[in-house]
Write a protein that holds these residues in place. Structure first.
Motif, PDB file in Angstrom:
ATOM      1  N   SER A  53     -42.377 -50.104  49.123  1.00 15.23           N
ATOM      2  CA  SER A  53     -43.440 -49.488  48.329  1.00 15.23           C
ATOM      3  C   SER A  53     -43.168 -48.030  48.020  1.00 15.23           C
ATOM      4  N   GLU A  54     -42.902 -47.211  49.050  1.00 15.53           N
ATOM      5  CA  GLU A  54     -42.749 -45.788  48.813  1.00 15.53           C
ATOM      6  C   GLU A  54     -41.824 -45.203  49.867  1.00 15.53           C
ATOM      7  N   VAL A  55     -40.869 -44.402  49.419  1.00 13.93           N
ATOM      8  CA  VAL A  55     -39.897 -43.807  50.323  1.00 13.93           C
ATOM      9  C   VAL A  55     -40.589 -42.807  51.231  1.00 13.93           C
ATOM     10  N   GLY A  56     -40.195 -42.802  52.503  1.00  8.64           N
ATOM     11  CA  GLY A  56     -40.781 -41.878  53.461  1.00  8.64           C
ATOM     12  C   GLY A  56     -39.831 -40.773  53.846  1.00  8.64           C
ATOM     13  N   GLY A  57     -40.032 -40.233  55.064  1.00  6.02           N
ATOM     14  CA  GLY A  57     -39.247 -39.079  55.513  1.00  6.02           C
ATOM     15  C   GLY A  57     -38.350 -39.382  56.691  1.00  6.02           C
ATOM     16  N   ASP A  58     -37.846 -40.623  56.815  1.00  4.71           N
ATOM     17  CA  ASP A  58     -36.929 -40.965  57.906  1.00  4.71           C
ATOM     18  C   ASP A  58     -35.552 -40.364  57.641  1.00  4.71           C
ATOM     19  N   TRP A  59     -34.876 -39.928  58.718  1.00  8.64           N
ATOM     20  CA  TRP A  59     -33.500 -39.452  58.547  1.00  8.64           C
ATOM     21  C   TRP A  59     -32.703 -39.616  59.833  1.00  8.64           C
ATOM     22  N   ILE A  60     -31.396 -39.676  59.672  1.00  6.69           N
ATOM     23  CA  ILE A  60     -30.452 -39.693  60.782  1.00  6.69           C
ATOM     24  C   ILE A  60     -29.333 -38.728  60.447  1.00  6.69           C
ATOM     25  N   ASP A  61     -28.647 -38.234  61.501  1.00  4.34           N
ATOM     26  CA  ASP A  61     -27.559 -37.294  61.255  1.00  4.34           C
ATOM     27  C   ASP A  61     -26.577 -37.356  62.415  1.00  4.34           C
ATOM     28  N   VAL A  62     -25.323 -37.051  62.110  1.00  9.90           N
ATOM     29  CA  VAL A  62     -24.247 -36.978  63.102  1.00  9.90           C
ATOM     30  C   VAL A  62     -23.547 -35.640  62.912  1.00  9.90           C
ATOM     31  N   LEU A  63     -23.449 -34.841  63.992  1.00  8.62           N
ATOM     32  CA  LEU A  63     -22.886 -33.493  63.923  1.00  8.62           C
ATOM     33  C   LEU A  63     -21.670 -33.382  64.835  1.00  8.62           C
ATOM     34  N   ARG A  64     -20.629 -32.765  64.320  1.00  8.80           N
ATOM     35  CA  ARG A  64     -19.443 -32.459  65.147  1.00  8.80           C
ATOM     36  C   ARG A  64     -19.666 -31.106  65.787  1.00  8.80           C
ATOM     37  N   LEU A  65     -19.773 -31.064  67.144  1.00  6.75           N
ATOM     38  CA  LEU A  65     -20.018 -29.833  67.876  1.00  6.75           C
ATOM     39  C   LEU A  65     -18.744 -29.374  68.570  1.00  6.75           C
ATOM     40  N   SER A  66     -18.813 -28.195  69.136  1.00  6.20           N
ATOM     41  CA  SER A  66     -17.636 -27.649  69.831  1.00  6.20           C
ATOM     42  C   SER A  66     -17.370 -28.411  71.116  1.00  6.20           C
ATOM     43  N   GLY A  67     -16.125 -28.312  71.590  1.00  9.97           N
ATOM     44  CA  GLY A  67     -15.773 -28.933  72.864  1.00  9.97           C
ATOM     45  C   GLY A  67     -15.781 -30.431  72.841  1.00  9.97           C
ATOM     46  N   HIS A  68     -15.387 -31.044  71.723  1.00  9.63           N
ATOM     47  CA  HIS A  68     -15.305 -32.512  71.588  1.00  9.63           C
ATOM     48  C   HIS A  68     -16.661 -33.203  71.762  1.00  9.63           C
ATOM     49  N   ARG A  69     -17.734 -32.454  71.570  1.00  8.21           N
ATOM     50  CA  ARG A  69     -19.075 -33.043  71.684  1.00  8.21           C
ATOM     51  C   ARG A  69     -19.602 -33.430  70.299  1.00  8.21           C
ATOM     52  N   PHE A  70     -20.608 -34.304  70.327  1.00  6.24           N
ATOM     53  CA  PHE A  70     -21.244 -34.766  69.090  1.00  6.24           C
ATOM     54  C   PHE A  70     -22.766 -34.644  69.223  1.00  6.24           C
ATOM     55  N   GLY A  71     -23.396 -34.284  68.135  1.00  6.09           N
ATOM     56  CA  GLY A  71     -24.860 -34.273  68.091  1.00  6.09           C
ATOM     57  C   GLY A  71     -25.369 -35.470  67.289  1.00  6.09           C
ATOM     58  N   LEU A  72     -26.314 -36.197  67.855  1.00  7.31           N
ATOM     59  CA  LEU A  72     -26.924 -37.361  67.203  1.00  7.31           C
ATOM     60  C   LEU A  72     -28.403 -37.068  66.980  1.00  7.31           C
ATOM     61  N   VAL A  73     -28.865 -37.294  65.760  1.00  7.57           N
ATOM     62  CA  VAL A  73     -30.245 -36.941  65.399  1.00  7.57           C
ATOM     63  C   VAL A  73     -30.909 -38.130  64.707  1.00  7.57           C
ATOM     64  N   VAL A  74     -32.161 -38.367  65.060  1.00  5.73           N
ATOM     65  CA  VAL A  74     -32.996 -39.309  64.319  1.00  5.73           C
ATOM     66  C   VAL A  74     -34.390 -38.708  64.252  1.00  5.73           C
ATOM     67  N   GLY A  75     -35.058 -38.819  63.075  1.00  9.06           N
ATOM     68  CA  GLY A  75     -36.384 -38.236  62.920  1.00  9.06           C
ATOM     69  C   GLY A  75     -37.194 -38.949  61.863  1.00  9.06           C
ATOM     70  N   ASP A  76     -38.479 -38.620  61.826  1.00 11.73           N
ATOM     71  CA  ASP A  76     -39.391 -39.275  60.888  1.00 11.73           C
ATOM     72  C   ASP A  76     -40.513 -38.307  60.554  1.00 11.73           C
ATOM     73  N   VAL A  77     -40.578 -37.886  59.281  1.00 11.33           N
ATOM     74  CA  VAL A  77     -41.671 -37.047  58.804  1.00 11.33           C
ATOM     75  C   VAL A  77     -42.823 -37.953  58.376  1.00 11.33           C
ATOM     76  N   MET A  78     -44.005 -37.704  58.906  1.00  7.51           N
ATOM     77  CA  MET A  78     -45.166 -38.507  58.537  1.00  7.51           C
ATOM     78  C   MET A  78     -45.506 -38.267  57.067  1.00  7.51           C
ATOM     79  N   GLY A  79     -45.686 -39.329  56.326  1.00  7.21           N
ATOM     80  CA  GLY A  79     -46.011 -39.209  54.915  1.00  7.21           C
ATOM     81  C   GLY A  79     -45.000 -39.938  54.068  1.00  7.21           C
ATOM     82  N   LYS A  80     -45.234 -39.919  52.762  1.00  6.11           N
ATOM     83  CA  LYS A  80     -44.393 -40.650  51.827  1.00  6.11           C
ATOM     84  C   LYS A  80     -44.046 -39.777  50.635  1.00  6.11           C
ATOM     85  N   GLY A  81     -43.021 -40.211  49.899  1.00  5.02           N
ATOM     86  CA  GLY A  81     -42.713 -39.598  48.623  1.00  5.02           C
ATOM     87  C   GLY A  81     -41.831 -38.374  48.710  1.00  5.02           C
ATOM     88  N   VAL A  82     -41.817 -37.639  47.597  1.00  4.12           N
ATOM     89  CA  VAL A  82     -40.927 -36.489  47.474  1.00  4.12           C
ATOM     90  C   VAL A  82     -41.247 -35.425  48.512  1.00  4.12           C
TER      91      VAL A  82
END
Length: 684
Positions: free
Chosen positions: A481-510
């Motif tokens: 019906s309507e696109v929301g604010g979900d997102w995921i991300d993968v970050l390359r950090l220092s020292g062979h580490r990785f950042g993993l992100v998942v989030g959700d903004v309440m609401g829909k649309g632009v």
């Protein structure tokens, strides 16, 4: 009924009198007739009352001699009247006014007929109708009695007036002898059925004419019940009838008004349930057929389907339409006879659809037969189909929203349906206006959804190429019906580490997608500065306060595959899943925290060991929510899907989404999987 106003109309009082109870006793006081109203007044069923002594049944607790005095006075005649303390079948005592008088029986003996009513009710009705001797003869209700041959045996004056024939001309004649222009066959069948089965028939409607008014049709409501002696011998059938012609006429007019109001109300709930143009068109057509029209067609200007503004009618007066919906009454030639739905069709200036769109006002064809059908049909073949279906009138109303014409609604009526009139034109305009707003909303929504989806997809993670220690796979699926604010991300950090992100903004649309982009950019900046998870969420919460009234959930994890640990902090987000190398999985319980934007609550992190081959799964609530099931059930279902022998992460993503979303989801779904290749068992 107690508490009635003293100035109520005579009609109301007469209606109340219709509910008086009638019962008949033989010469010995045994009940031989127990009418339906007697059952309602006294609570005793007919099968329990018939054959019982009336005094013993109704006055078991009365003063000595009361029942005997009543029976003796009733048999002596000419009439006994009084108020008796009758005991109801449920045990309570009520005052009942009873009038009894002897009458001759068909077998030459004597019977006692009694009318009874609640004393309080009769007192309320005293100003409307004085109870007098011979209630049956003075009743406004037509009362009659038939023998087993269905010949008239008793007729009260009201019934004689209804027929317009003196009672002595009816007695002994079979039913229907003087009602040649009435629906006597139906009533005769009911009389025979009641006579044979013994089951009463209430409110049987019949229509016809009588000598009392031979030039007009009347409608009567009649009730019938069989009369039986205690021994089982059938005496005949009793009937009561009232003329309900005016009531039926008024009801018919009210019914028409109610249909119109119901149609508008139903349209308000049925039209526009989705933001899909074709579905909205189908809902509009289905709202009109068959309750209001025999066929409904919804034509939309071709440019509207492309999301742009509807063009004006061409210079030559023609216009290009697409038929999005056509509904015909089942069992008629209109059912299934349509032009191709969805294909572009050019209508010339003579077409009713083109004229309604060009003039931007409804077009009423009260007589659409003959040449009028060519204005409605696409070609001669279509005109012949409409003619064979008996189309005789049409309404074509433009679909106008926010001052712009989007298309037209065409309504047809056939056969015995009455022709459309001015009232129908107003109603059709109302239906079209409701649908046009939904169509325009769908067009605007499509434009905004495409914008939000483009923004959302542009912010999907760019997985680092240098990731020998970890495998990454992800999926993002927008809502239907309507696109929301979900997102995921993968970050390359220092020292062979990785950042993993998942989030959700309440609401829909632009707006939700734009806020998501701001949060994502902030996380990337803070993560590259080496800010640990809990502290990062604290900074993010401070920023979220400046994003209006929006609230977002988030989970941030820092993984060190070589050292073998993962540190996580959450802000009101769902727990992640950790699947160990042996295939066992668990939901990781993060320290409790509120969503971003609430403020005032510190965030805390926790650390877990990551063995070689362990897999982390981060996701949004669209993956676990399911109508009729709790979030916990959804989490357990996802956990079961992720457990088991390790397989390719891409296949695992497809399996989880395919099982949980069942096609296009109702909410955005984001899923991120990460599997460690090597590293120690340290961490903590």
């Amino acid at each position: 009924m107690s508490g009635a106003m003293p100035d109520r109309s005579t009609g109301v009082a007469l209606a109340a009198l219709m509910r008086q109870a009638v019962f008949v006793q033989d010469a010995d006081g045994a009940i031989v007739l127990w009418g339906p109203e007697a059952e309602l007044l006294f609570g005793h069923r007919a099968e329990d009352a018939l054959g019982r002594d009336a005094g013993e049944l109704l006055l078991p607790d009365g003063p000595p001699g009361l029942a005997e005095g009543w029976q003796r006075g009733a048999r002596a005649g000419p009439e006994w009247a009084g108020t008796l303390p009758v005991r109801h079948a449920d045990g309570h005592t009520r005052l009942v006014e009873i009038r009894s008088r002897p009458v001759p029986a068909a077998d030459g003996g004597r019977r006692v007929i009694s009318q009874a009513a609640d004393a309080g009710t009769l007192r309320d009705l005293a100003s409307d109708l004085a109870l007098s001797t011979g209630l049956i003869n003075q009743s406004p209700v037509a009362l009659g009695l038939f023998d087993t041959e269905l010949r008239w045996r008793r007729i009260n004056p009201a019934l004689a007036r209804l027929h317009g024939v003196p009672a002595d001309e009816l007695i002994g004649k079979p039913f229907g002898a003087i009602l040649s222009e009435s629906d006597t066959s139906g009533v005769g069948a009911v009389l025979r059925r009641v006579l044979e089965s013994g089951r009463p028939v209430i409110d049987h409607r019949t229509t016809g004419r009588t000598p009392a008014d031979p030039d007009h049709d009347h409608v009567w409501s009649a009730s019938f019940y069989r009369l039986d002696e205690p021994g089982g011998r059938v005496l005949g059938v009793a009937m009561s009838a009232i003329d309900v012609t005016e009531r039926v006429r008024a009801t018919t007019e009210v019914a028409r008004a109610r249909v119109r109001l119901a149609l508008i109300a139903e349209a308000g709930t049925r039209i526009g349930t989705t933001l899909d143009l074709r579905q909205t068109a189908r809902e509009l057509a289905e709202s009109a057929v068959p309750r209001y029209a025999d066929l409904a067609a919804v034509d939309i200007l071709d440019a509207v389907l492309g999301g742009g503004a509807a063009p004006p009618v061409r210079e030559d007066g023609s216009a290009v339409f697409r038929l999005l919906a056509l509904e015909g009454t089942r069992g008629t030639p209109l059912e299934g006879r349509t032009r191709e739905i969805g294909g572009p069709v050019t209508f010339g200036p003579e077409r009713a659809t083109t004229q309604a769109v060009s003039l931007a006002r409804p077009l009423l064809l009260s007589d659409a037969r003959g040449p009028g059908l060519r204005r409605l049909a696409r070609d001669e073949t279509g005109a012949r189909v409409l003619e064979s279906a008996g189309v005789h009138s049409a309404l074509v109303t433009p679909l106008i929203a926010r001052g712009e014409v989007l298309g037209a609604l065409t309504l047809l009526r056939t056969g015995g349906s009455r022709a459309f009139d001015e009232d129908d034109r107003d109603l059709a305009a109302e239906l079209s206006a409701r649908a046009a707003i939904s169509v325009d909303n769908a067009r605007l929504y499509t434009r905004e959804r495409n914008t939000a989806l483009t923004l959302q997809r542009s912010l999907l993670p760019q997985v680092p190429e240098d990731r020998a220690d970890i495998d990454i796979a992800y999926r993002y699926r927008p809502a239907v019906s309507e696109v929301g604010g979900d997102w995921i991300d993968v970050l390359r950090l220092s020292g062979h580490r990785f950042g993993l992100v998942v989030g959700d903004v309440m609401g829909k649309g632009v707006r939700a997608a734009a806020i998501m982009g701001q949060l994502r950019s902030t996380i990337r900046a803070l993560a590259r500065m080496g800010v640990p998870p809990a502290e990062l969420l604290g900074h993010l919460d401070n920023i979220a306060e400046f994003l209006g009234d929006s609230i977002a959930t988030c989970l941030y994890a820092v993984c060190d595959p070589r050292a073998g640990w993962c540190e996580m902090a959450g802000a009101g987000h769902l727990p992640p899943v950790l699947v160990r190398p042996d295939g066992r999985g668990e939901l990781l319980q993060l320290p409790e925290a509120v969503p971003l934007g609430v403020g005032g609550v510190p965030f805390r992190s926790a650390r877990w060991a990551l063995e070689p081959g362990a897999m982390l799964a981060l996701f949004t609530d669209g993956l676990v929510e399911e109508r009729g099931h709790s979030i916990d059930e959804g989490l357990r279902a996802v956990l079961r899907l992720l457990e088991g022998p390790p397989g390719p992460l891409e296949e695992t993503c497809d399996t989880v989404l395919g099982t949980r979303t069942h096609g296009t989801p109702q909410d955005d779904v984001a899923l991120l999987l990460a599997r460690v290749h090597r590293g120690g068992s340290g961490g903590g």
